[in-house]
Design a protein around this motif. Structure first.
Motif, short mmCIF file in Angstrom:
data_model
loop_
_atom_site.label_atom_id
_atom_site.label_comp_id
_atom_site.label_asym_id
_atom_site.label_seq_id
_atom_site.Cartn_x
_atom_site.Cartn_y
_atom_site.Cartn_z
N ARG A 57 45.94 30.98 33.88
CA ARG A 57 44.66 31.68 33.98
C ARG A 57 44.77 33.09 33.40
O ARG A 57 45.80 33.74 33.53
N ARG A 96 42.52 36.76 33.35
CA ARG A 96 41.39 37.57 33.81
C ARG A 96 41.40 38.86 33.00
O ARG A 96 42.40 39.57 32.96
N ILE A 97 40.26 39.16 32.38
CA ILE A 97 40.19 40.32 31.49
C ILE A 97 39.42 41.45 32.17
O ILE A 97 38.27 41.29 32.57
N ASN A 98 40.08 42.59 32.28
CA ASN A 98 39.49 43.81 32.81
C ASN A 98 39.66 44.90 31.77
O ASN A 98 40.18 44.67 30.70
N VAL A 109 44.78 42.35 30.75
CA VAL A 109 44.72 40.91 31.02
C VAL A 109 45.71 40.57 32.12
O VAL A 109 46.92 40.81 31.98
N SER A 152 47.91 34.63 35.46
CA SER A 152 48.25 34.05 36.76
C SER A 152 48.39 32.54 36.66
O SER A 152 48.09 31.94 35.62
N ASN A 172 50.04 42.15 34.72
CA ASN A 172 48.98 42.70 33.88
C ASN A 172 49.57 43.16 32.56
O ASN A 172 50.56 43.88 32.52
N VAL A 181 39.74 32.27 25.30
CA VAL A 181 38.66 33.18 25.68
C VAL A 181 37.56 33.05 24.63
O VAL A 181 37.78 33.35 23.46
N TRP A 241 32.60 37.09 25.60
CA TRP A 241 33.09 37.35 26.97
C TRP A 241 32.79 38.80 27.36
O TRP A 241 32.56 39.66 26.51
N GLY A 280 35.85 41.49 33.41
CA GLY A 280 35.75 40.96 34.75
C GLY A 280 35.73 39.44 34.79
O GLY A 280 35.81 38.86 35.87
N GLN A 281 35.63 38.79 33.64
CA GLN A 281 35.61 37.33 33.60
C GLN A 281 37.03 36.76 33.62
O GLN A 281 37.98 37.42 33.17
N SER A 282 37.14 35.53 34.12
CA SER A 282 38.41 34.80 34.14
C SER A 282 38.25 33.52 33.33
O SER A 282 37.18 32.93 33.28
#
Length: 145
Positions: A53, A55-57, A65, A68, A99, A129, A133, A136-138
């Motif tokens: 997985r 998750r982008i912040n 990123v 996980s 991260n 991805v 996008w 906050g999306q995963s």
């Protein structure tokens, strides 16, 4: 005063692996005493369900990123990113823990990731991805180590 870690982190100190733990955590499993206390441990493979997985912040020019659900070794040694408008892989830097960050403007572009785990196995997550996008999306891949 040394800042306390949030959880166990394996570090290399003077060529001796050890776990850097916060005092309250250590006191749950042993008697607290300053210094390095040798530990014996054995690595075991992680078994996970589903794919890796992402998750982008962050924000423009700073993509953070979180990787996980990593099986096998359970940890990543290196990570690269490639956007839909480039043929080149760009190395990402470890930010903290799982991260990784890039200082390129990749906002909204379709992204692929190339991960190498600490056992030396590499997987390429092509177009994991999608274009458009937002932070906050995963995203879940279909691949796993």
């Amino acid at each position: 005063m040394r800042p306390q870690a949030r959880g166990p982190v394996v570090l290399q100190a003077r060529s001796r692996p050890h776990f850097d733990m916060a005092q309250p955590a250590w006191e749950k499993i042993g008697v607290y005493k300053g210094g390095i206390i040798p530990v014996m441990y054995q690595r075991v493979p992680c078994v996970k369900r589903g794919g890796v997985r992402f998750r982008i912040n962050g924000h423009d020019y700073f993509n953070l990123v979180l990787v996980s659900n990593v099986a096998a070794a359970g940890s990543i040694k290196s990570m690269d990113v490639k956007s839909s408008d480039s043929e080149d892989w760009m190395p990402m830097a470890r930010n903290w823990g799982a991260n990784w960050h890039s200082l390129a403007n990749l906002t909204g572009k379709m992204l692929s990731f190339r991960l190498t785990n600490t056992d030396g196995h590499t997987l390429v997550f092509n177009d994991v991805v999608p274009k458009g996008w937002t932070f906050g999306q995963s995203f879940v891949s279909k691949l796993q180590f």
